[in-house]
Write a protein that holds these residues in place. Structure first.
Motif, PDB file in Angstrom:
ATOM      1  N   LEU B 313       3.579   6.363  -5.365  1.00  0.00           N
ATOM      2  CA  LEU B 313       3.047   5.595  -4.109  1.00  0.00           C
ATOM      3  C   LEU B 313       3.835   5.590  -2.790  1.00  0.00           C
ATOM      4  O   LEU B 313       3.519   5.745  -1.703  1.00  0.00           O
ATOM      5  CB  LEU B 313       2.743   4.148  -4.551  1.00  0.00           C
ATOM      6  N   ALA B 317       3.026   7.294   0.760  1.00  0.00           N
ATOM      7  CA  ALA B 317       3.180   6.246   1.878  1.00  0.00           C
ATOM      8  C   ALA B 317       4.216   6.907   2.964  1.00  0.00           C
ATOM      9  O   ALA B 317       4.464   6.539   4.049  1.00  0.00           O
ATOM     10  CB  ALA B 317       3.391   5.016   1.502  1.00  0.00           C
ATOM     11  N   LEU B 349       0.462   1.389   2.757  1.00  0.00           N
ATOM     12  CA  LEU B 349       1.163   0.888   1.635  1.00  0.00           C
ATOM     13  C   LEU B 349       1.600  -0.501   1.352  1.00  0.00           C
ATOM     14  O   LEU B 349       2.186  -1.210   2.396  1.00  0.00           O
ATOM     15  CB  LEU B 349       2.407   1.793   1.191  1.00  0.00           C
TER      16      LEU B 349
END
Lengths: 378, 513
Positions: B313, B317, B349
């Motif tokens: 993640l 981002a 994010l």
């Protein structure tokens, strides 16, 4: 969601919500209170202290530190420190002196005498360049701010000494036939009876205040100083902000250097020695946190006045210079001590910021600022 | 360290008993009246999901934290631990989940930190080194006492941490996820050491996410859920299925996937992305992973600690660079763009650790909310306060933040409301794709449900949502699709009709037959 949202007057992103408590007022306004006490005490001790003339004289002393302190505040809000401002101040004076004496272009065989406004602009560019070096070292090359600016403190001071061979430029008056007069205007003239230096400080403070409170840059600065990682993830250009604050601090140092050399009508390479520490002290007395993210221009200016009025007062009543140093140091320590108390209170009792009379209804849910709260994950 | 007890209690006697332990942080109750017994010479394993309160309970038993109410009895006598040193002196040590070693010091200095051995002249370094070598021999680990901890592998660091706890001759040893960084052989050695210890009468409290592994070593199983004990049993009488059933409990309704609309085009496309380990080893934390998410779709990524969820993640981002592969947002390659540019294009994010990465503690609720969208209310050079105000007030209403007002300090909010501020902050940028790393971490069940409801609403309006979780129950709420990650790869994909057991099996947590 509740009605309390109306009474949140803000000074920067700090809150001062609508409750009233004497202890809190004394704590938050402590720098101003200290200034009042200083004025009161010295006015009783000396008949010369409490007069407009003396205040203006003292204010023009304060102006140099005040301007440095505004630049320093920006850096400290970012969580950094700028130890090079004293040296930058010195070099700025020397460069101004050098330009006023005329620039010899040997290849062309002529001597250029730039007008005063050009000198001022060039010197400010110089300050910005010193700041740029600081900023790039810190933001991109990851040198700790303390070390980077400590290095620049020496480099810049060394450059000033090299330029003059340790000597001082004495004649900064310029000559009418060369069209470069007017440099002493900064240090000697008055507008509406107020020294130009003081006015410059006020203008810089107002600009600084607008930047901090009313521009995106100001918000970015508070955010990246408060939590750089969160700011970056929110899209704040943290590196640009970091470089910018050192450049602004450098410019402030240059302006202070111009005013100082104009007041003295001479520019010595050792001018401004240890001024960076006074500027840091002013910022700290003004309530800013050295960890970044907290502080404002108003407090910083009051901090500068506290230091200036205290040391001038001690001179006026004839206290020895050695004792002055002791007093100034004690005031700084006291200020940091009170800062620690204030911020500790804020962390421990976030729900009670509004004082006992308000926000009790939400206190149960509200007191969860404890970082340990995050650790409940099994 | 305690003197040897005058009487010789039998194995299985209760050494330490926690009675009605309650621990509250602000309005959140981490523990709600827990009774917990530690028996002499036996291994007691505490099972529970993230946030169930396991670590909090262990911190209380080892003197790191004090309970809000309740009592602790040691050998039948009530005690109050004033500090970890106090607890250690009474024979209780803890191996923390997060390593608590000083990386700049040697193995020897770490093991004897705070209780250095004194010799005739200063410290007796030779004796310290000798004891360190003996401990390492016990643990079958060939580590020189003078090696700096920072030069050790993570697994070896964990061994050092274990050795330090062993070195104090504890009567009770609490191990919070001791094996998370250990290899299979190292785990075997550790288990051998644990059996030796229990044979000598030492009581062990064991916490692990690897249920099977824990079941091998434990004598008693205690299951904690939402701050309360839900089941206790002897290990001989239970199986994995029993543990899982008691851990996850009845389904708390975390919503269902929003329906009644068709997904749009592919909004986010993760194309063959690899991410190198930041610590410098050549291991890939994410290994050639591909994933497409459509507008309006909610994808849940489940995985254990270290599966690579956070790295994935953060890389998407823009916080971490890709080592290989591309990230596409609506068909455009954004792999080289800065975080700010990705936010401008509509990719945001919500980070895992909201204190560290999500919030600026020195600013107000309002300033935190508007931070990511300052551009929206700049008029000329200056910020328009009225526009900012309406943006903030609108967001506070939209995401239902309970606050005294925009001017309140961010620290005055509860964990759940702080999380809503972080989510609200990113929603004000009007994103197309929202990534959330463990959005439910450290917030209570009610707030959790609200956060998921909010995400469901936004998805129905066309937002692509990707969230990660380490709680199985959360996978079964609003997600249309569940991705299970294991060692940097997708080990399984499920639709919304998956069972908890299937998810846990795919993550490597428990293999059920």
């Amino acid at each position: 969601m509740t009605s309390a949202s109306q009474n949140s007057s803000r000074s920067g992103p700090r809150t001062s919500s609508g409750g009233f408590s004497l202890a809190k007022l004394l704590l938050e306004g402590r720098a101003f209170l200290a200034l009042m006490v200083i004025i009161l005490v010295f006015s009783m001790l000396s008949p010369y202290y409490f007069s407009l003339g003396n205040f203006l004289t003292m204010a023009s002393h304060v102006a140099i530190f005040g301007i440095l302190a505004v630049g320093m505040l920006l850096v400290i809000l970012n969580g950094g420190i700028d130890l090079s401002v004293g040296s930058t101040l010195g070099l700025s004076g020397v460069i101004a002196g050098f330009l006023m004496q005329g620039v010899q272009l040997q290849t062309l065989g002529i001597v250029l005498f730039p007008p005063v406004w050009v000198v001022v602009v060039l010197v400010c560019v110089l300050g910005a360049l010193v700041g740029l070096v600081n900023g790039v070292l810190i933001a991109w090359l990851k040198v700790p701010a303390f070390v980077a600016t400590l290095g620049m403190l020496y480099v810049v001071r060394g450059a000033a000494l090299l330029m003059t061979n340790g000597l001082t430029y004495n004649d900064l008056g310029g000559k009418p036939e060369l069209g470069n007069t007017g440099f002493d205007w900064l240090g000697f003239n008055r507008l509406f009876g107020i020294p130009i230096g003081v006015l410059v400080m006020v203008v810089i403070a107002i600009i600084g205040s607008i930047i901090l409170n009313r521009t995106a840059f100001g918000r970015w600065l508070y955010a990246s100083g408060g939590n750089e990682r969160a700011a970056e993830l929110s899209g704040v250009p943290v590196k640009k902000v970091q470089v910018s604050v050192y450049m602004l601090s450098g410019i402030c140092a240059s302006v202070a250097g111009l005013i100082l050399s104009s007041e003295l009508t001479s520019a010595g390479p050792t001018a401004g020695n240890s001024y960076e520490l006074t500027a840091i002290a002013a910022v700290v007395i003004g309530g800013a946190a050295l960890t970044g993210g907290r502080g404002n221009i108003r407090g910083t200016l009051v901090g500068a006045f506290v230091i200036g009025f205290l040391s001038d007062g001690l001179v006026i009543i004839g206290v020895s210079a050695y004792w002055q140093t002791v007093f100034t140091g004690a005031v700084i320590v006291l200020a940091v001590l009170l800062n620690a108390i204030q911020y500790r209170r804020r962390v421990k009792l976030p729900g009670s910021n509004g004082g006992p009379s308000t926000s009790q209804q939400q206190a149960g849910k509200a007191r969860t600022a404890d970082p340990a709260h995050e650790k409940i994950a099994g | 360290m305690n003197a040897a007890p005058q009487f010789e209690p039998a194995a299985g006697d209760t050494v330490l008993a926690a009675r009605n332990i309650v621990k509250s942080y602000g309005g959140t109750h981490a523990l709600k009246g827990v009774n917990f017994d530690i028996r002499r010479g036996e291994v007691t394993t505490l099972f529970g999901e993230n946030g169930a309160g396991k670590s909090t309970l262990m911190k209380i038993l080892s003197g790191v934290e004090t309970p809000t109410s309740g009592s602790i009895e040691l050998d039948g006598r009530p005690v109050v631990f004033s500090s970890t040193v106090d607890a250690r002196d009474r024979g209780i040590s803890i191996i923390h989940q997060e390593l608590s070693l000083a990386p700049n010091l040697s193995v020897r200095d770490n093991i004897f930190m705070g209780r250095e051995l004194r010799g005739a002249t200063g410290l007796d370094f030779a004796e310290e080194a000798r004891q360190t070598r003996m401990l390492m021999a016990d643990l079958e680990e060939d580590i020189d006492p003078m090696t700096l901890v920072q030069d050790l592998r993570l697994g070896q660091q964990q061994i050092v941490e274990i050795a330090r706890a062993l070195s104090v001759d504890s009567r009770i040893l609490i191990m919070d996820e001791p094996t998370s960084a250990l290899s299979a052989t190292e785990v075997e050695v550790l288990f051998k050491v644990i059996r030796d210890l229990t044979a000598r009468g030492v009581s062990i409290v064991y916490i692990s996410h690897h249920l099977e592994e824990a079941l091998q070593i434990t004598d008693h199983a205690v299951v904690l859920r939402d701050g309360a004990i839900t089941a206790t049993a002897s290990a001989r009488t239970i199986d994995l299925e029993w543990i899982v059933r008691n851990m996850v409990g009845e389904n708390f309704d975390l919503g269902s996937p929003p329906t009644g609309y068709a997904f749009g085009d592919v909004a986010l496309s993760i194309d063959d992305v690899s991410i190198a380990d930041v610590s410098g080893s050549d291991r890939l934390v994410v290994d050639r992973l591909s994933l497409d998410v459509r507008a309006g779709e909610i994808v849940c990524i489940y995985g254990l600690m270290g599966a690579g969820r956070t790295e994935l993640l953060e890389c998407v981002a823009g916080r971490l660079p890709v080592t290989g592969g591309r990230v596409l947002l609506e068909g455009d390659d954004i792999s080289r763009l800065s975080i700010a540019e990705r936010i401008n294009r509509g990719l945001v994010l919500v980070p895992e650790d909201r204190q560290r990465d999500g919030l600026v503690q020195t600013m107000t609720v309002g300033a935190n909310l508007s931070l990511a969208s300052i551009g929206a209310f700049v008029k000329g050079m200056l910020l328009s306060r009225s526009r900012e105000r309406s943006l903030i007030d609108g967001t506070i209403r939209d995401v239902r933040v309970k606050t005294a007002g925009a001017g309140a300090p961010i620290g005055s909010l509860s964990g759940g409301n702080q999380q809503k501020v972080v989510i609200g902050k990113m929603l004000t940028t009007d994103p197309k794709v929202m990534l959330l790393d463990e959005p439910s971490r450290g917030i209570d069940v009610g707030a959790k449900a609200e956060v998921f409801r909010l995400l469901g609403e936004r998805a129905a309006q066309g937002l692509a949502v990707v969230f990660s979780t380490s709680e199985v129950a959360e996978c079964l709420g609003i997600a249309h699709r569940i991705i299970v990650m294991r060692r940097g790869r997708i080990s399984a994909q499920f639709g919304a009709d998956v069972t908890k057991e299937q998810i846990m099996a795919a993550s490597g947590e428990a293999v059920l037959v």
